[in-house]
Design a protein around this motif. Structure first.
Motif, PDB file in Angstrom:
ATOM      1  N   LYS A 167       0.825  -1.213   0.000  1.00  0.00           N
ATOM      2  CA  LYS A 167       0.000   0.000   0.000  1.00  0.00           C
ATOM      3  C   LYS A 167       0.861   1.268   0.000  1.00  0.00           C
ATOM      4  O   LYS A 167       0.364   2.368  -0.247  1.00  0.00           O
ATOM      5  N   GLU A 168       2.145   1.108   0.283  1.00  0.00           N
ATOM      6  CA  GLU A 168       3.146   2.177   0.118  1.00  0.00           C
ATOM      7  C   GLU A 168       2.823   3.449   0.905  1.00  0.00           C
ATOM      8  O   GLU A 168       3.005   4.566   0.404  1.00  0.00           O
ATOM      9  N   HIS A 169       2.382   3.294   2.139  1.00  0.00           N
ATOM     10  CA  HIS A 169       2.215   4.478   2.994  1.00  0.00           C
ATOM     11  C   HIS A 169       3.524   5.255   3.110  1.00  0.00           C
ATOM     12  O   HIS A 169       3.530   6.496   3.257  1.00  0.00           O
ATOM     13  N   LYS A 170       4.631   4.525   3.040  1.00  0.00           N
ATOM     14  CA  LYS A 170       5.945   5.165   3.184  1.00  0.00           C
ATOM     15  C   LYS A 170       6.171   6.237   2.125  1.00  0.00           C
ATOM     16  O   LYS A 170       6.868   7.228   2.383  1.00  0.00           O
ATOM     17  N   THR A 171       5.595   6.057   0.943  1.00  0.00           N
ATOM     18  CA  THR A 171       5.729   7.068  -0.113  1.00  0.00           C
ATOM     19  C   THR A 171       5.262   8.429   0.372  1.00  0.00           C
ATOM     20  O   THR A 171       5.909   9.458   0.126  1.00  0.00           O
ATOM     21  N   LEU A 172       4.148   8.447   1.086  1.00  0.00           N
ATOM     22  CA  LEU A 172       3.592   9.718   1.554  1.00  0.00           C
ATOM     23  C   LEU A 172       4.440  10.306   2.676  1.00  0.00           C
ATOM     24  O   LEU A 172       4.596  11.537   2.773  1.00  0.00           O
ATOM     25  N   VAL A 173       4.998   9.448   3.521  1.00  0.00           N
ATOM     26  CA  VAL A 173       5.886   9.933   4.587  1.00  0.00           C
ATOM     27  C   VAL A 173       7.133  10.560   3.982  1.00  0.00           C
ATOM     28  O   VAL A 173       7.587  11.633   4.419  1.00  0.00           O
ATOM     29  N   GLU A 174       7.689   9.920   2.971  1.00  0.00           N
ATOM     30  CA  GLU A 174       8.878  10.462   2.302  1.00  0.00           C
ATOM     31  C   GLU A 174       8.558  11.786   1.607  1.00  0.00           C
ATOM     32  O   GLU A 174       9.367  12.725   1.629  1.00  0.00           O
ATOM     33  N   ALA A 175       7.383  11.872   0.985  1.00  0.00           N
ATOM     34  CA  ALA A 175       6.994  13.108   0.307  1.00  0.00           C
ATOM     35  C   ALA A 175       6.839  14.249   1.301  1.00  0.00           C
ATOM     36  O   ALA A 175       7.280  15.396   1.043  1.00  0.00           O
ATOM     37  N   VAL A 176       6.252  13.972   2.454  1.00  0.00           N
ATOM     38  CA  VAL A 176       6.089  15.011   3.479  1.00  0.00           C
ATOM     39  C   VAL A 176       7.449  15.417   4.051  1.00  0.00           C
ATOM     40  O   VAL A 176       7.678  16.595   4.355  1.00  0.00           O
ATOM     41  N   ARG A 177       8.334  14.479   4.168  1.00  0.00           N
ATOM     42  CA  ARG A 177       9.698  14.795   4.631  1.00  0.00           C
ATOM     43  C   ARG A 177      10.365  15.771   3.663  1.00  0.00           C
ATOM     44  O   ARG A 177      11.053  16.722   4.090  1.00  0.00           O
ATOM     45  N   ILE A 178      10.148  15.569   2.371  1.00  0.00           N
ATOM     46  CA  ILE A 178      10.705  16.487   1.372  1.00  0.00           C
ATOM     47  C   ILE A 178      10.085  17.871   1.524  1.00  0.00           C
ATOM     48  O   ILE A 178      10.777  18.897   1.464  1.00  0.00           O
ATOM     49  N   LEU A 179       8.768  17.922   1.731  1.00  0.00           N
ATOM     50  CA  LEU A 179       8.084  19.208   1.883  1.00  0.00           C
ATOM     51  C   LEU A 179       8.576  19.961   3.113  1.00  0.00           C
ATOM     52  O   LEU A 179       8.615  21.202   3.119  1.00  0.00           O
ATOM     53  N   ARG A 180       8.962  19.237   4.116  1.00  0.00           N
ATOM     54  CA  ARG A 180       9.479  19.889   5.332  1.00  0.00           C
ATOM     55  C   ARG A 180      10.685  20.760   5.010  1.00  0.00           C
ATOM     56  O   ARG A 180      10.860  21.836   5.597  1.00  0.00           O
ATOM     57  N   GLN A 181      11.491  20.296   4.071  1.00  0.00           N
ATOM     58  CA  GLN A 181      12.691  21.042   3.691  1.00  0.00           C
ATOM     59  C   GLN A 181      12.419  22.034   2.566  1.00  0.00           C
ATOM     60  O   GLN A 181      12.928  23.158   2.581  1.00  0.00           O
ATOM     61  N   SER A 182      11.624  21.610   1.575  1.00  0.00           N
ATOM     62  CA  SER A 182      11.476  22.414   0.357  1.00  0.00           C
ATOM     63  C   SER A 182      10.359  23.439   0.421  1.00  0.00           C
ATOM     64  O   SER A 182      10.405  24.464  -0.273  1.00  0.00           O
ATOM     65  N   ASN A 183       9.334  23.181   1.212  1.00  0.00           N
ATOM     66  CA  ASN A 183       8.183  24.081   1.230  1.00  0.00           C
ATOM     67  C   ASN A 183       7.553  24.071   2.627  1.00  0.00           C
ATOM     68  O   ASN A 183       6.481  23.481   2.850  1.00  0.00           O
ATOM     69  N   PRO A 184       8.187  24.718   3.584  1.00  0.00           N
ATOM     70  CA  PRO A 184       7.718  24.690   4.984  1.00  0.00           C
ATOM     71  C   PRO A 184       6.280  25.175   5.167  1.00  0.00           C
ATOM     72  O   PRO A 184       5.576  24.675   6.055  1.00  0.00           O
ATOM     73  N   SER A 185       5.825  26.113   4.334  1.00  0.00           N
ATOM     74  CA  SER A 185       4.463  26.634   4.505  1.00  0.00           C
ATOM     75  C   SER A 185       3.421  25.579   4.160  1.00  0.00           C
ATOM     76  O   SER A 185       2.396  25.447   4.849  1.00  0.00           O
ATOM     77  N   VAL A 186       3.662  24.806   3.107  1.00  0.00           N
ATOM     78  CA  VAL A 186       2.763  23.705   2.761  1.00  0.00           C
ATOM     79  C   VAL A 186       2.863  22.607   3.811  1.00  0.00           C
ATOM     80  O   VAL A 186       1.857  22.061   4.270  1.00  0.00           O
ATOM     81  N   PHE A 187       4.084  22.294   4.203  1.00  0.00           N
ATOM     82  CA  PHE A 187       4.323  21.259   5.211  1.00  0.00           C
ATOM     83  C   PHE A 187       3.533  21.531   6.490  1.00  0.00           C
ATOM     84  O   PHE A 187       2.928  20.624   7.071  1.00  0.00           O
ATOM     85  N   ALA A 188       3.501  22.770   6.927  1.00  0.00           N
ATOM     86  CA  ALA A 188       2.837  23.112   8.187  1.00  0.00           C
ATOM     87  C   ALA A 188       1.324  22.940   8.110  1.00  0.00           C
ATOM     88  O   ALA A 188       0.673  22.701   9.130  1.00  0.00           O
ATOM     89  N   LYS A 189       0.758  23.036   6.906  1.00  0.00           N
ATOM     90  CA  LYS A 189      -0.693  23.032   6.762  1.00  0.00           C
ATOM     91  C   LYS A 189      -1.293  21.648   6.492  1.00  0.00           C
ATOM     92  O   LYS A 189      -2.464  21.413   6.785  1.00  0.00           O
ATOM     93  N   ILE A 190      -0.517  20.756   5.905  1.00  0.00           N
ATOM     94  CA  ILE A 190      -1.136  19.497   5.459  1.00  0.00           C
ATOM     95  C   ILE A 190      -1.344  18.518   6.612  1.00  0.00           C
ATOM     96  O   ILE A 190      -0.558  18.446   7.556  1.00  0.00           O
ATOM     97  N   ARG A 191      -2.433  17.746   6.485  1.00  0.00           N
ATOM     98  CA  ARG A 191      -2.725  16.636   7.382  1.00  0.00           C
ATOM     99  C   ARG A 191      -3.167  15.456   6.511  1.00  0.00           C
ATOM    100  O   ARG A 191      -4.098  15.582   5.718  1.00  0.00           O
TER     101      ARG A 191
END
Length: 372
Positions: free
Chosen positions: A216-240
């Motif tokens: 089901k590759e939940h890890k894909t979404l965790v890795e994508a959010v990890r990238i957003l933490r570095q590349s786009n902090p404003s999006v990272f802070a808002k997503i759930r």
């Protein structure tokens, strides 16, 4: 097994194996079959082998026989001689054997097999020595022997999408004209009557309804959010991102989320009723669906009924199921950067799309195969 009575009238005697169907998409197949059987008995006599806990409505000419033994040993023995003995003891001569559970029977007569196990057709490898992968390994490497051993030259096979047909014909060297693509019924969702889940308005909510299996590759979404933490902090802070997994239901995933420092971005909501899931769709900005192994992927169709943006694995099943829907974007599960980009795109554009209309029912064609 509970014994049964005989009916004084029939065109054909039809035996239905469905005892292995008890949950998830498999039970949906059974329910759809029963619903349409009530309109398509054709004065046939039906014996349906089913778990005693599953619904068994009163239908003229139909009797349910309880089979609550779900061990692999029992099922193999049943399909390879047990059913034949059961029928012989009761002087029942079947005209058609119907299986709703992938494998047929060694009885030499017409068969209709509803096949919905995709694991043998995907290239992913599984480790027999890992407890969480052992069942997948068995389905990929051992299960096909039992499928092929119950096919005969009078067998018709029903599958849900073209990808499964291609895989089945190649794997089992089976004639294409005897494998029929019949799309299952999909509930028409009256979205205007659904009450949106009460989610925080200051966040951007996505949902991924999936069981805690590796593919089901939940890890894909965790890795994508990890990238957003570095590349786009404003999006990272808002997503759930909401998972339909209870807390403690997937320890390795939870450990990774903590390790990456993204715990606030993921919500473990637990298993949801269908009603609650529909409420979450209505309150969500989009569906994330990185699964790499599916027969159909029902959440894709449900989200499309709401006109939601959908991010799905770039695989045949998703392309075929969402054919004609403009709101889907595809990415390989291993391309974490693209998943991060697509999440950002949804955040910035907030698109909505024309809902996808369910297809007409194809169950009439299924019963044509039985009655031909």
């Amino acid at each position: 097994m509970k014994d049964c009575l005989m009916f004084p009238f029939q065109n054909k005697t039809v035996i239905v194996n469905a005892a292995a169907l008890r949950s998830s998409g498999a039970i949906s197949i059974y329910r759809q079959f029963i619903y349409h059987l009530s309109k398509n008995t054709n004065r046939n006599r039906y014996y349906i082998f089913i778990d005693s806990s599953v619904e068994q409505p009163v239908i003229d000419g139909v009797i349910f026989v309880h089979d609550d033994n779900h061990s692999w040993r029992h099922r193999i023995a049943w399909e390879h001689g047990g059913l034949k003995r059961w029928l012989k003891q009761r002087n029942i001569i079947p005209d058609v054997i119907v299986s709703l559970q992938n494998t047929g029977s060694v009885i030499e007569c017409q068969q209709v097999v509803y096949y919905h196990q995709p694991l043998p057709f995907y290239p992913r490898k599984w480790n027999l020595l890992k407890a969480k992968e052992r069942m997948m390994w068995l389905y990929k490497h051992i299960y096909p022997f039992f499928v092929s051993s119950t096919l005969n030259d009078k067998t018709d096979v029903v599958v849900q999408i073209p990808f499964i047909k291609r895989g089945f014909c190649k794997k089992y060297k089976f004639a294409e004209d005897r494998v029929h693509v019949l799309f299952p019924d999909v509930e028409k969702i009256e979205t205007d009557k659904i009450i949106a889940a009460n989610l925080s308005a200051d966040c951007l909510h996505f949902i991924y309804p999936a069981t805690p299996f590796p593919y089901k590759e939940h890890k894909t979404l965790v890795e994508a959010v990890r990238i957003l933490r570095q590349s786009n902090p404003s999006v990272f802070a808002k997503i759930r991102i909401h998972f339909t997994i209870p807390i403690g239901g997937y320890p390795l995933l939870e450990q990774l989320i903590v390790e990456y420092g993204v715990s606030e971005q993921f919500v473990f909501d637990g298993v949801m009723s269908h009603e609650n899931l529909l409420s979450f769709y209505k309150a969500s900005r989009g569906l994330l669906f990185p699964s790499t192994i599916e027969t159909l992927g029902l959440p894709l169709l449900e989200a499309a009924a709401f006109g939601l943006p959908i991010m799905a694995s770039d695989l045949d099943y998703a392309h075929e199921v969402l054919n004609g829907y403009e709101g889907v974007m595809f990415a390989k599960a291993e391309n974490h950067e693209k998943w991060a980009d697509l999440i950002t795109r949804i955040y910035e554009e907030a698109p909505a799309f024309e809902p996808l209309t369910p297809k007409e029912s194809s169950w009439g064609k299924f019963f044509e195969l039985i009655n031909k």
